[in-house]
Design an enzyme around this catalytic site. Structure first.
Site, PDB file in Angstrom:
ATOM      1  N   GLN A 444      -3.956 -22.213 -70.147  1.00  0.00           N
ATOM      2  CA  GLN A 444      -4.112 -21.051 -69.072  1.00  0.00           C
ATOM      3  C   GLN A 444      -3.384 -19.935 -69.439  1.00  0.00           C
ATOM      4  O   GLN A 444      -3.945 -18.744 -69.050  1.00  0.00           O
ATOM      5  CB  GLN A 444      -3.548 -21.578 -67.620  1.00  0.00           C
ATOM      6  CG  GLN A 444      -3.958 -20.786 -66.526  1.00  0.00           C
ATOM      7  CD  GLN A 444      -3.608 -21.719 -65.295  1.00  0.00           C
ATOM      8  OE1 GLN A 444      -2.672 -21.551 -64.709  1.00  0.00           O
ATOM      9  NE2 GLN A 444      -4.860 -22.394 -64.714  1.00  0.00           N
ATOM     10  N   HIS A 491       3.741 -14.806 -68.431  1.00  0.00           N
ATOM     11  CA  HIS A 491       2.161 -14.845 -68.264  1.00  0.00           C
ATOM     12  C   HIS A 491       1.912 -13.435 -69.250  1.00  0.00           C
ATOM     13  O   HIS A 491       0.785 -12.976 -68.898  1.00  0.00           O
ATOM     14  CB  HIS A 491       1.879 -14.351 -66.995  1.00  0.00           C
ATOM     15  CG  HIS A 491       2.241 -15.629 -66.007  1.00  0.00           C
ATOM     16  ND1 HIS A 491       3.314 -15.757 -65.392  1.00  0.00           N
ATOM     17  CD2 HIS A 491       1.510 -16.559 -65.623  1.00  0.00           C
ATOM     18  CE1 HIS A 491       3.367 -16.965 -64.645  1.00  0.00           C
ATOM     19  NE2 HIS A 491       2.167 -17.228 -65.053  1.00  0.00           N
TER      20      HIS A 491
END
Length: 701
Positions: A444, A491
């Site tokens: 992801q 992220h």
């Protein structure tokens, strides 16, 4: 024996199948074969201990039962002590011994890998893909094999009428590994046809079961709802064969997983490098000796009417056979050192650009949609292809909508969500590839690839090389990467330099929609593991200055071979002739920082987009450096010890004579993470202004 829920129409009234005397005699001969191999290795330590090895002494009964029950259409993932499984399927001792001695004709690896590490693709034998020595790690690729069988069966794509299964063999100590739990979870979640054979001798290396675990594998497996369980006496061939026969029958009929826990003695050394006398007491050795499988089977054969002379003849025959096989292996050829570079990668069929990059009437498309359309094309044309990862299935279709509508179009068996199991996502693709499934998977965020690195390094990257090209791993691993807009420390990271230290994988990093579509397809059709790094900040061209990441969409046949860089902006001939030009060598977001900076230098800046970081288009790099004599290598990663610094060093060395200035480098600040605050993020990262400052200094030389 916990077999209450197992059902078989062939089970006799006393609850077991009748084992033929021929099977018992064959097992007895193979037990003596394995024992004499171990004795031969100990008696010839100067030769046989040159390379570390383990033997199956004490485990022969359960291993031979497994080997004799495997069919040619089955798959297996043994562990490093499983030589008796290999004998059971029909391998000859000299073949195993050639691996022990690192010989040229080692059928598994040609002298590249350890004893007891098979990789077999041979008619009439079970398929055994490569697996590493890393404890317990074969559980995930093995489960990936079962997953591919399950998928191909349900899609009616599996050839033949048989019901193949996977045998995954593990030591009990390995079940404490988290990756084994990931495998169990997926096996029960998808009801996969796999047998987990757990061989428990109550030892790790020098650590006992009491030191390593709160429960054995049988007890641990109770927590996985849907995983059938069974205990057998792994030192007794009759118990082992009867138990495993039920397990095989169960998996073939129910197409569901089972765990078989087999208790075994350890009668040999942990390995030739860690000898039993160094850490085991006489009492422990004596207790294990009481469970030696060979006397137990000898007693059973006598009970079944075999005479002493018949058994002695079998024993003598095995002893002589092993000695002859040892001499055969000893006298075989060593590998030719000139072959050491063979089989790093399997040849790819994609060697030239095809299709139309800008078809008539094409509309512009953002990168994320180009990726979606590429995967859609792949799935439509390749029914053996499937796509999975966290949140890519269902109605969401990925947190970046990169798989939107695919599950609705192709079904939940082809496009599905996984648990939060990066190791399984990566490692299962090795098993998929061995069976014929073609997996596209997604991590992801790049910051979360680390749990999958074990599998990427040990299983995927080494498979082609260590199997002499028999088992390249076709695996397309998509990884959203890069920083923009306050994604923060978990992220936003860049990981390409770490990936590029792994030999045996390819790394791709597109910077625009057309390249994304063409490279995605080349990555899928490449028979090797490919990691596709996809910059999140370029997905929708939301970052100022990245409009060029949107391109006219190529046609459905468009494909770009990996390893071909692209000059996205040329310097003017006048600047080149006047010695007033330079080249920026970059990729990903760096292309747009360089474009923004180049506006201050009319016609002086050429920009080379690498597109593929491994294989690297070194010829084009050299060509550009020679054309301009000045170069900047630009990256988003922290600069210190990065791929960019390495590339700059190589340019400095190999292009030294043509350089008019030191090779410049620019990257992010050398910090452990990207800060959350957007102003701190901007301060850390390169940008057009910072690039322009470096170019000013470079062009002033």
């Amino acid at each position: 024996m916990a077999t209450a829920t197992l059902k078989s129409s062939k089970i006799t009234k006393n609850g077991t199948k009748s084992i033929s005397i021929q099977t018992l005699k064959k097992a007895y001969k193979l037990m003596h074969t394995a024992m004499n191999m171990a004795i031969t290795y100990d008696e010839n330590r100067a030769i046989c201990s040159k390379y570390v090895h383990s033997t199956s002494r004490g485990h022969e009964a359960i291993q031979l039962a497994a080997g004799l029950l495997l069919e040619s259409h089955d798959y297996a993932a043994p562990y490093y002590r499983d030589e008796s499984i290999l004998l059971g399927i029909g391998m000859e001792p000299h073949e195993l011994m050639m691996q022990l001695m690192g010989k040229k004709n080692d059928p598994f690896s040609g002298g590249r890998t350890y004893y007891g590490h098979p990789s077999l693709k041979r008619d009439g034998f079970p398929t055994i893909p490569h697996q590493s020595s890393a404890t317990g790690m074969q559980a995930i690729p093995a489960t990936g094999m079962a997953h591919a069988i399950h998928y191909l069966e349900n899609q009616e794509l599996l050839k033949g009428d048989e019901d193949p299964l996977v045998l995954c063999s593990l030591g009990d100590g390995s079940v404490t590994e988290g990756e084994v739990s990931e495998a169990f979870q997926m096996a029960v979640l998808h009801k996969l046809p796999i047998i987990y054979l757990i061989q428990d001798n109550d030892w790790g290396i020098s650590a006992t079961g009491k030191e390593m675990r709160a429960m054995d594998a049988y007890e641990f497996a109770a927590g996985f709802k849907g995983l059938e369980r069974m205990r057998v006496d792994g030192s007794d061939f009759v118990s082992s064969f009867e138990g495993l026969e039920k397990a095989f029958d169960y998996v073939r009929k129910e197409r569901a997983p089972i765990l078989v826990h087999a208790s075994c003695p350890l009668l040999g050394h942990h390995t030739s490098g860690v000898r039993k006398e160094w850490y085991r007491s006489d009492f422990d050795l004596d207790e294990h000796q009481k469970s030696d499988p060979i006397p137990k089977l000898r007693k059973e054969l006598k009970r079944r009417g075999q005479k002493e002379a018949q058994l002695v003849a079998i024993e003598d025959e095995a002893r002589a056979y092993v000695q002859a096989e040892y001499e055969r292996a000893l006298n075989s050829e060593d590998p030719d050192p000139s072959t050491v570079m063979d089989h790093e990668f399997a040849p790819t069929p994609i060697t030239e650009e095809k299709g139309i990059r800008k078809p008539r009437g094409a509309e512009k498309v953002v990168m994320v949609d180009a990726a979606l359309h590429a995967v859609d094309d792949i799935l439509r044309k390749n029914p053996e292809a499937l796509f999975y990862g966290q949140d890519v299935g269902g109605t969401l279709g990925g947190v970046f909508r990169e798989a939107a509508t695919l599950a609705q179009k192709y079904g939940d068996e082809r496009i599905f969500n996984t648990p939060i199991q990066e190791a399984y996502i990566v490692g299962s693709t090795a098993g998929m590839s061995a069976v014929g499934g073609k997996a596209i998977v997604e991590i992801q965020f790049a910051d979360y690839i680390w749990p999958g690195m074990n599998q990427l390094v040990e299983e995927l990257s080494k498979s082609c090389y260590l199997s002499m090209g028999k088992f390249p791993v076709q695996s397309l691993i998509r990884v959203p990467i890069g920083a923009y807009g306050g994604g923060g420390p978990y992220h936003s990271g860049s990981v390409e330099s770490t990936l590029l230290t792994i030999r045996g994988i390819k790394v791709v990093y597109p910077s625009n929609a057309a390249d994304m579509k063409g490279l995605m397809k080349a990555a899928f059709y490449d028979p090797n593991p490919v990691v596709m790094l996809e910059h999140k900040g370029l997905y929708w061209s939301k970052v100022p200055g990245t409009d060029d990441a949107k391109t006219f969409e190529p046609d459905s046949e468009y494909i770009i071979p990996l390893g071909k860089a692209n000059v996205v902006q040329y310097a003017s001939e006048e600047s080149i002739e006047n010695g007033e030009s330079c080249v920026v060598i970059t990729y990903g977001m760096g292309v747009y920082w360089a474009k923004g900076a180049s506006k201050k230098f009319n016609g002086q800046v050429e920009i080379l987009d690498l597109r593929t970081l491994n294989p690297l288009d070194w010829d084009t790099v050299v060509e550009c450096v020679k054309r301009h004599n000045k170069a900047l290598v630009l990256t988003e990663e922290p600069l210190m010890n990065s791929f960019a610094e390495s590339l700059a060093g190589r340019i400095s060395k190999e292009c030294f004579e043509v350089l008019d200035a030191p090779v410049e480098t620019l990257g992010a600040a050398n910090l452990p993470a990207i800060a959350l605050n957007v102003d701190l993020e901007k301060e850390m990262l390169p940008n057009a202004e910072k690039v322009a400052e470096v170019l000013t200094n470079l062009l002033d030389y």
